[in-house]
Design an enzyme around this catalytic site. Structure first.
Site, mmCIF file in Angstrom:
data_model
loop_
_atom_site.group_PDB
_atom_site.id
_atom_site.type_symbol
_atom_site.label_atom_id
_atom_site.label_comp_id
_atom_site.label_asym_id
_atom_site.label_seq_id
_atom_site.Cartn_x
_atom_site.Cartn_y
_atom_site.Cartn_z
ATOM 1 N N ARG A 185 0.794 -1.193 0.000
ATOM 2 C CA ARG A 185 0.000 0.000 0.000
ATOM 3 C C ARG A 185 0.845 1.270 0.000
ATOM 4 N NH1 ARG A 185 -3.532 -1.902 5.115
ATOM 5 N NH2 ARG A 185 -2.232 -3.753 5.015
ATOM 6 N N LYS A 243 17.360 3.648 0.517
ATOM 7 C CA LYS A 243 18.374 3.485 1.576
ATOM 8 C C LYS A 243 19.495 2.616 1.010
ATOM 9 C CE LYS A 243 14.991 3.063 5.335
ATOM 10 N NZ LYS A 243 14.492 2.116 6.360
ATOM 11 N N GLU A 292 7.553 2.750 -6.397
ATOM 12 C CA GLU A 292 7.755 2.219 -5.043
ATOM 13 C C GLU A 292 7.979 3.370 -4.069
ATOM 14 O OE1 GLU A 292 7.136 0.198 -2.966
ATOM 15 O OE2 GLU A 292 8.636 -1.355 -2.635
ATOM 16 N N ASP A 347 4.179 3.553 6.294
ATOM 17 C CA ASP A 347 3.626 3.274 7.626
ATOM 18 C C ASP A 347 4.641 2.766 8.633
ATOM 19 O OD1 ASP A 347 3.880 0.662 6.257
ATOM 20 O OD2 ASP A 347 2.861 -0.099 8.046
ATOM 21 N N ASP A 374 14.709 -0.756 0.378
ATOM 22 C CA ASP A 374 15.536 -1.044 1.547
ATOM 23 C C ASP A 374 16.543 -2.130 1.149
ATOM 24 O OD1 ASP A 374 15.914 -0.685 4.439
ATOM 25 O OD2 ASP A 374 15.016 -2.656 4.659
ATOM 26 N N THR A 375 16.250 -3.397 1.438
ATOM 27 C CA THR A 375 17.181 -4.462 1.044
ATOM 28 C C THR A 375 17.174 -4.709 -0.463
ATOM 29 O OG1 THR A 375 15.529 -6.207 1.274
ATOM 30 C CG2 THR A 375 16.828 -5.653 3.253
ATOM 31 N N GLY A 376 16.045 -4.407 -1.112
ATOM 32 C CA GLY A 376 15.915 -4.639 -2.551
ATOM 33 C C GLY A 376 15.213 -5.952 -2.897
ATOM 34 N N THR A 424 12.143 -7.040 -2.331
ATOM 35 C CA THR A 424 10.782 -6.894 -2.871
ATOM 36 C C THR A 424 10.838 -6.578 -4.365
ATOM 37 O OG1 THR A 424 10.078 -6.028 -0.726
ATOM 38 C CG2 THR A 424 8.583 -5.666 -2.590
HETATM 39 P P1 IMP Z 1 12.905 -4.275 0.701
HETATM 40 O O1 IMP Z 1 12.367 -5.533 0.090
HETATM 41 O O2 IMP Z 1 13.784 -4.581 1.890
HETATM 42 O O3 IMP Z 1 13.575 -3.353 -0.253
HETATM 43 O O4 IMP Z 1 11.643 -3.605 1.362
HETATM 44 C C1 IMP Z 1 11.034 -2.496 0.877
HETATM 45 C C2 IMP Z 1 9.757 -2.306 1.669
HETATM 46 O O5 IMP Z 1 10.017 -2.322 3.083
HETATM 47 C C3 IMP Z 1 9.169 -0.940 1.396
HETATM 48 O O6 IMP Z 1 8.312 -0.972 0.283
HETATM 49 C C4 IMP Z 1 8.444 -0.660 2.679
HETATM 50 O O7 IMP Z 1 7.173 -1.253 2.646
HETATM 51 C C5 IMP Z 1 9.275 -1.337 3.737
HETATM 52 N N1 IMP Z 1 10.191 -0.358 4.370
HETATM 53 C C6 IMP Z 1 11.522 -0.264 4.189
HETATM 54 N N2 IMP Z 1 12.030 0.761 4.907
HETATM 55 C C7 IMP Z 1 10.984 1.324 5.552
HETATM 56 C C8 IMP Z 1 10.867 2.449 6.451
HETATM 57 O O8 IMP Z 1 11.833 3.151 6.812
HETATM 58 N N3 IMP Z 1 9.607 2.732 6.888
HETATM 59 C C9 IMP Z 1 8.521 1.976 6.544
HETATM 60 N N4 IMP Z 1 8.591 0.936 5.700
HETATM 61 C C10 IMP Z 1 9.802 0.601 5.216
HETATM 62 MG MG MG Z 2 6.336 -1.157 0.227
#
Ligand code: IMP
Ligand code: MG
Length: 177
Positions: free
Chosen positions: A41, A129, A97, A157, A101-103, A105
């Site tokens: 969302r 990040k 998006e 959120d 963060d980690t990438g 998703t």
């Molecule tokens: P990734 O798969 O680690 O890149 O996750 C990305 C997803 O993690 C984002 O789309 C957010 O939903 C969630 N996320 C990452 N960092 C934050 C943050 O600082 N605040 C809230 N949600 C976050």
């Molecule tokens: Mg997200």
């Protein structure tokens, strides 16, 4: 609340950044149409503003993906909970998006969408990040690079709260104050 939210980017700063990103997207489209794909969302508010700033003919569609951390393997199980409704074959696609963060998703979403042979597939994120990255993701449009802090607002959120804040803030837990 055992935390405070400190403003990081104001509504005006965000809107200015959204306009810049929309201009870059328009320039690359060269008058052709695009499908903007929001990941639910968190990207909903960003996508609403971006879609109206883009001048090119645009459709919008959404996907929901969930990601479960696995602390034992430090890998992630990313699942598609809601798929697209549009056909993306031979279409220009921009995945929208909120934050990378980690990438993991986006890595999964890109992998799935590539199998459907879009004409182009690009990523637009409002926040990034880079220091947290575990898998390399090609990001064509990136708004703000931030350090490893937890942010909320403008769709993003903390435990489903604070998505409706009109600015982006960072969460400061009381023990840090
Ligand atoms: P990734 O798969 O680690 O890149 O996750 C990305 C997803 O993690 C984002 O789309 C957010 O939903 C969630 N996320 C990452 N960092 C934050 C943050 O600082 N605040 C809230 N949600 C976050
Ligand atoms: Mg997200």
């Amino acid at each position: 609340m055992n935390y405070e939210i400190k403003q990081l980017y104001s509504t005006d700063e965000i809107q200015q950044k959204v306009n810049e990103l929309a201009k870059q997207i328009d320039a690359d489209l060269n008058g052709e149409q695009v499908i903007l794909i929001g990941l639910l969302r968190g990207s909903v508010i960003f996508l609403s503003d971006l879609a109206r700033a883009v001048q090119s003919e645009a459709k919008i569609d959404f996907m929901t993906v969930s990601s479960y951390g696995n602390s034992l393997t430090s890998s992630r199980d990313v699942r598609i909970l809601k798929d697209l409704e549009e056909e993306i074959f031979n279409q220009h696609i921009v995945i929208v998006e909120d934050i990378i963060d980690t990438g993991h998703t986006l890595n999964k979403v890109i992998e799935v969408l590539q199998t459907r042979s879009p004409k182009t597939l690009r990523v637009c994120t409002l926040l990034d990040k880079p220091s947290r990255r575990e898998v390399d993701i090609p990001v064509t449009y990136s708004g703000f690079q931030i350090p490893d802090t937890f942010v909320v607002g403008y769709g993003i959120d903390y435990a489903q709260k604070h998505r409706t804040l009109p600015y982006i803030g960072h969460v400061v837990f009381k023990e840090e104050i």
